[in-house]
Design a protein around this motif. Sequence first.
Motif, PDB file in Angstrom:
ATOM      1  N   MET A  20       0.846  -1.192   0.000  1.00 34.25           N
ATOM      2  CA  MET A  20       0.000   0.000   0.000  1.00 34.25           C
ATOM      3  C   MET A  20       0.883   1.245   0.000  1.00 34.25           C
ATOM      4  N   GLN A  21       0.581   2.168  -0.892  1.00 33.10           N
ATOM      5  CA  GLN A  21       1.398   3.367  -1.000  1.00 33.10           C
ATOM      6  C   GLN A  21       0.849   4.478  -0.129  1.00 33.10           C
ATOM      7  N   LYS A  22       1.748   5.174   0.553  1.00 40.31           N
ATOM      8  CA  LYS A  22       1.361   6.269   1.430  1.00 40.31           C
ATOM      9  C   LYS A  22       1.345   7.576   0.635  1.00 40.31           C
ATOM     10  N   THR A  23       0.444   8.474   1.005  1.00 34.86           N
ATOM     11  CA  THR A  23       0.389   9.791   0.389  1.00 34.86           C
ATOM     12  C   THR A  23       1.449  10.670   1.027  1.00 34.86           C
ATOM     13  N   PHE A  24       2.234  11.344   0.185  1.00 35.65           N
ATOM     14  CA  PHE A  24       3.291  12.216   0.699  1.00 35.65           C
ATOM     15  C   PHE A  24       2.698  13.534   1.178  1.00 35.65           C
ATOM     16  N   MET A  25       3.080  13.959   2.369  1.00 38.44           N
ATOM     17  CA  MET A  25       2.656  15.247   2.912  1.00 38.44           C
ATOM     18  C   MET A  25       3.899  16.091   3.180  1.00 38.44           C
ATOM     19  N   ALA A  26       4.007  17.209   2.498  1.00 35.67           N
ATOM     20  CA  ALA A  26       5.157  18.089   2.690  1.00 35.67           C
ATOM     21  C   ALA A  26       5.024  18.837   4.008  1.00 35.67           C
ATOM     22  N   LYS A  27       6.155  19.143   4.613  1.00 35.35           N
ATOM     23  CA  LYS A  27       6.184  19.951   5.826  1.00 35.35           C
ATOM     24  C   LYS A  27       6.548  21.376   5.442  1.00 35.35           C
ATOM     25  N   PHE A  28       6.122  22.313   6.255  1.00 38.52           N
ATOM     26  CA  PHE A  28       6.429  23.716   6.019  1.00 38.52           C
ATOM     27  C   PHE A  28       7.892  23.956   6.382  1.00 38.52           C
ATOM     28  N   GLU A  29       8.729  24.188   5.348  1.00 41.25           N
ATOM     29  CA  GLU A  29      10.159  24.396   5.556  1.00 41.25           C
ATOM     30  C   GLU A  29      10.594  25.684   4.865  1.00 41.25           C
ATOM     31  N   HIS A  57      -2.380  22.210   0.727  1.00 41.96           N
ATOM     32  CA  HIS A  57      -2.663  23.025   1.910  1.00 41.96           C
ATOM     33  C   HIS A  57      -1.409  23.523   2.627  1.00 41.96           C
ATOM     34  N   VAL A  58      -0.221  23.288   2.043  1.00 39.09           N
ATOM     35  CA  VAL A  58       1.037  23.705   2.667  1.00 39.09           C
ATOM     36  C   VAL A  58       1.754  24.684   1.740  1.00 39.09           C
ATOM     37  N   ASP A  59       2.363  25.686   2.339  1.00 42.32           N
ATOM     38  CA  ASP A  59       3.124  26.677   1.581  1.00 42.32           C
ATOM     39  C   ASP A  59       4.490  26.094   1.228  1.00 42.32           C
ATOM     40  N   THR A  60       4.592  25.465   0.045  1.00 42.21           N
ATOM     41  CA  THR A  60       5.841  24.845  -0.390  1.00 42.21           C
ATOM     42  C   THR A  60       6.496  25.628  -1.523  1.00 42.21           C
ATOM     43  N   GLY A  61       5.969  26.803  -1.828  1.00 44.47           N
ATOM     44  CA  GLY A  61       6.452  27.579  -2.965  1.00 44.47           C
ATOM     45  C   GLY A  61       7.712  28.368  -2.683  1.00 44.47           C
ATOM     46  N   ASP A  62       8.196  29.060  -3.713  1.00 49.32           N
ATOM     47  CA  ASP A  62       9.428  29.830  -3.634  1.00 49.32           C
ATOM     48  C   ASP A  62       9.132  31.322  -3.797  1.00 49.32           C
ATOM     49  N   PHE A  63      10.160  32.131  -3.587  1.00 46.71           N
ATOM     50  CA  PHE A  63      10.046  33.572  -3.767  1.00 46.71           C
ATOM     51  C   PHE A  63      10.196  33.917  -5.246  1.00 46.71           C
ATOM     52  N   VAL A  64       9.494  34.962  -5.685  1.00 42.62           N
ATOM     53  CA  VAL A  64       9.583  35.421  -7.071  1.00 42.62           C
ATOM     54  C   VAL A  64       9.812  36.930  -7.074  1.00 42.62           C
TER      55      VAL A  64
END
Length: 143
Positions: free
Chosen positions: A1-10, A48-55
Amino acid sequence: MQKTFMAKFEPDKRKWYLIDAKGKTLGRIATQIANILRGKNKPTFTPHVDTGDFVVVINAKYVKLTGKKLDQKYYYRHSGYIGGLKAIKARDMLQKFPERVIVHAVKGMLPKNRLSNRLITKLKVYAEGEHPHKAQNPVKIEV
């Protein structure tokens, strides 16, 4: 069974990107910026997590609008009082506040929630070619 990846706020793993808007179409540039701010260009995208970069966007006053948008497109704002609706044409907005044109277009492409308020703070727009973010070594990307 594959787990869904959840990014952490870094926030320390964010990159900086530089976009030159000179001669580019407003909508096409805004979609690229919105995707980078949200982090949709990364394999670790989580809605739902802010994983983006600066522009950093330079030369905002030289952005293009296609068709008759310079004279037919209006930007509206309201003071909150009765009869307080203000309208300004896109041509006048580009001359007076070119930064707001790009910010307005990008904000409309972000989700309408509290996350978008956090995402839009990572967008830095400048009317001319100079910007104070040289210390962050932004990577120039073509749109």
